[in-house]
Design a protein around this motif. Sequence first.
Motif, PDB file in Angstrom:
ATOM      1  N   UNK A 111       0.982  -1.602  -0.397  1.00 44.99           N
ATOM      2  CA  UNK A 111       0.130   0.166  -0.033  1.00 44.99           C
ATOM      3  C   UNK A 111       0.829   1.164   0.140  1.00 44.99           C
ATOM      4  N   UNK A 112       1.759   1.139   0.776  1.00 44.28           N
ATOM      5  CA  UNK A 112       2.802   2.946   0.776  1.00 44.28           C
ATOM      6  C   UNK A 112       3.163   2.696  -0.561  1.00 44.28           C
ATOM      7  N   UNK A 113       3.457   1.402  -0.953  1.00 48.35           N
ATOM      8  CA  UNK A 113       4.709   1.935  -2.787  1.00 48.35           C
ATOM      9  C   UNK A 113       3.426   2.335  -3.777  1.00 48.35           C
ATOM     10  N   UNK A 114       2.613   2.341  -3.646  1.00 49.10           N
ATOM     11  CA  UNK A 114       1.254   2.614  -4.455  1.00 49.10           C
ATOM     12  C   UNK A 114       1.312   4.121  -3.824  1.00 49.10           C
ATOM     13  N   UNK A 115       1.250   4.314  -2.583  1.00 45.85           N
ATOM     14  CA  UNK A 115       1.053   6.066  -2.831  1.00 45.85           C
ATOM     15  C   UNK A 115       2.083   6.387  -3.050  1.00 45.85           C
ATOM     16  N   UNK A 116       3.205   6.220  -2.670  1.00 44.33           N
ATOM     17  CA  UNK A 116       4.252   6.439  -3.073  1.00 44.33           C
ATOM     18  C   UNK A 116       4.781   6.780  -3.853  1.00 44.33           C
ATOM     19  N   UNK A 117       4.060   5.497  -5.233  1.00 45.03           N
ATOM     20  CA  UNK A 117       4.734   6.047  -6.524  1.00 45.03           C
ATOM     21  C   UNK A 117       3.081   7.056  -7.266  1.00 45.03           C
ATOM     22  N   UNK A 118       2.592   6.720  -7.223  1.00 44.30           N
ATOM     23  CA  UNK A 118       1.057   8.049  -7.319  1.00 44.30           C
ATOM     24  C   UNK A 118       1.387   9.113  -6.703  1.00 44.30           C
ATOM     25  N   UNK A 163       9.141   4.236  -4.347  1.00 43.17           N
ATOM     26  CA  UNK A 163       8.476   3.310  -3.616  1.00 43.17           C
ATOM     27  C   UNK A 163       8.306   2.088  -3.448  1.00 43.17           C
ATOM     28  N   UNK A 164       8.844   1.467  -3.896  1.00 46.21           N
ATOM     29  CA  UNK A 164       9.300   0.410  -3.338  1.00 46.21           C
ATOM     30  C   UNK A 164      10.668   0.063  -2.125  1.00 46.21           C
ATOM     31  N   UNK A 165      11.250   0.642  -2.148  1.00 44.54           N
ATOM     32  CA  UNK A 165      12.576   1.164  -1.207  1.00 44.54           C
ATOM     33  C   UNK A 165      11.798   1.917   0.157  1.00 44.54           C
ATOM     34  N   UNK A 166      10.837   2.077   0.262  1.00 40.41           N
ATOM     35  CA  UNK A 166       9.373   2.936   1.292  1.00 40.41           C
ATOM     36  C   UNK A 166       8.827   2.406   1.495  1.00 40.41           C
ATOM     37  N   UNK A 167       8.312   0.922   0.674  1.00 41.78           N
ATOM     38  CA  UNK A 167       7.401  -0.200   1.388  1.00 41.78           C
ATOM     39  C   UNK A 167       8.345  -1.544   2.235  1.00 41.78           C
ATOM     40  N   UNK A 168       9.409  -1.320   1.470  1.00 44.72           N
ATOM     41  CA  UNK A 168      10.196  -2.203   2.203  1.00 44.72           C
ATOM     42  C   UNK A 168      10.683  -1.345   3.211  1.00 44.72           C
TER      43      UNK A 168
END
Length: 524
Positions: free
Chosen positions: A24-31, A443-448
């Motif tokens: 979810x964090x990755x989706x939000x950060x990507x957007x 975004x992927x880094x933020x999700x991890x």
Amino acid sequence: MDELIRQVFTAARGMWKYRWLGLLVAWVVTAIGAFVVLSVPDKYEASARIFVDTQSILKPLMSGLAVQPNVEQQVMMLSRTLISRPNVEKLVRMADLDLKTQSKAAQDALIDSLMKNLQINNVGQDNLYVLSYRDTSPEKAKKVVQSLVSIFVESRLGDTRKDSNTAKQFIDEQIKTYLAKLEEAESRLKEFKLRNIELQSADGTDMAGQLSAVSAQLSQARLDLREAENARDAARQQLQAEQAQNADITSRSLLQESAMSIATPELDKRIEAQKHSLDDLLQRFTEQHPDVIAARRLIAELEAEKKKRVDELRKAAMANPAPVSSNSLAYQELNRLLATSEVQVAALRARVAEYEARFSRARNMMKTAPEIEAEYAQLNRNYDINKKHYNDLVARRESASLSGDLDNAAGVADFRLIDPPRASPKPVAPNRLLLLPLALLAALGAGLAVTFIASQLRAVFYDARSLREAVGLPLVGVVSMVMDDSEARQEKSDLKKFLGASGGLVATFVAGMIIFSMMSGRAG
């Protein structure tokens, strides 16, 4: 190594528990990242290329006549100091960028922004300079570069003229100062020469030389006087012998008259000649001149000698009434020779007296000569120093004038605009095709990072070893969890959903990149 691998697997199992939160964090950060990248305004770059030609035929032609400016160094220093605050303030006024800035703070912010974005680069070692500026408006960027080109060309010429004028003004002031010193030194030297005119000679000899010359002239005059006196005495003796031989009274009378007539005209001629000479001297010199004084003294002595001679002849005629034979040629010749000798002796006596006076004066002046000569040498030294400095400054002023004209002449440093200011038709920044993948990676880094932090905040032990190490107590046993078929199916379903959601994120991002690339290509 095994321990490290075990810890990595343990952390990965803990992060897997919070995988949906990380996705979810990755989706939000990507957007958010895609929105930020797409919302950054486009920037257009305007640039211009200038070539500075520093090679000119005037340089070798003017070598030695003018100071050769180091144009390469001046242009390089100008390029490094061009983007200064005064120049940028001038650029803001030239490009009309200050029309929309109402406050001082806004103007300062605009100037600071320009100083950061303006660039001037030297391409290689060929005196080729590239001026560039980026802005959201291509017209504004082009106008800024045009103004920067004008400042670049005009700054060097203005500074050169200013430096040349400053140098000439300084040299002119120094020339005036040394001219006043030179005139003062000339005045002191003239006063010294007028005050000590007696010590000067035509050949430039000093007092010792003059004293030696006067001494030599005095010795020679005394020698000439002794020779003339001896000749006169010999003539007188011969004349007396001739008179003794003539006993005729008539002859003696005639001889007396002849002697008087012979002696007197010779003295008169000599006196007349000296008077003419005195008239010539008075036309050139004053009464106090040594030659005038000597001439007057010689005339007085000749007149006294004439009077004395006449008296002697009269007394001799009266004392010796023997006849005189005026017809004797020997007597006449001896009488003439005696008269000539008498005149010569008188002239030499006057000459000896004059040389003795000169020698006395020169010997007295020798006492003060060293001090006077030292003063004269000091005056000459000061005069020579001031004259040398004055001549050097005049030469340098001419050299400075030639240098200024040479530096401002066409072709000495020719600024050639190779590429006029031009704004790029396509934006050069930001590079969204590069920034968007970076946003996905961020975004992927933020999700991890979120899953890792969550697993650390709510830690779970996944093996007996970790639990035993954490509590420090002996572990009796471990009970494994056995999933039934429904739980296994649920686990597989959750995995498929997670992979689908993750793949959807990547697929959506790739599709967006393709669409954006196609739109950018059409816009270009």
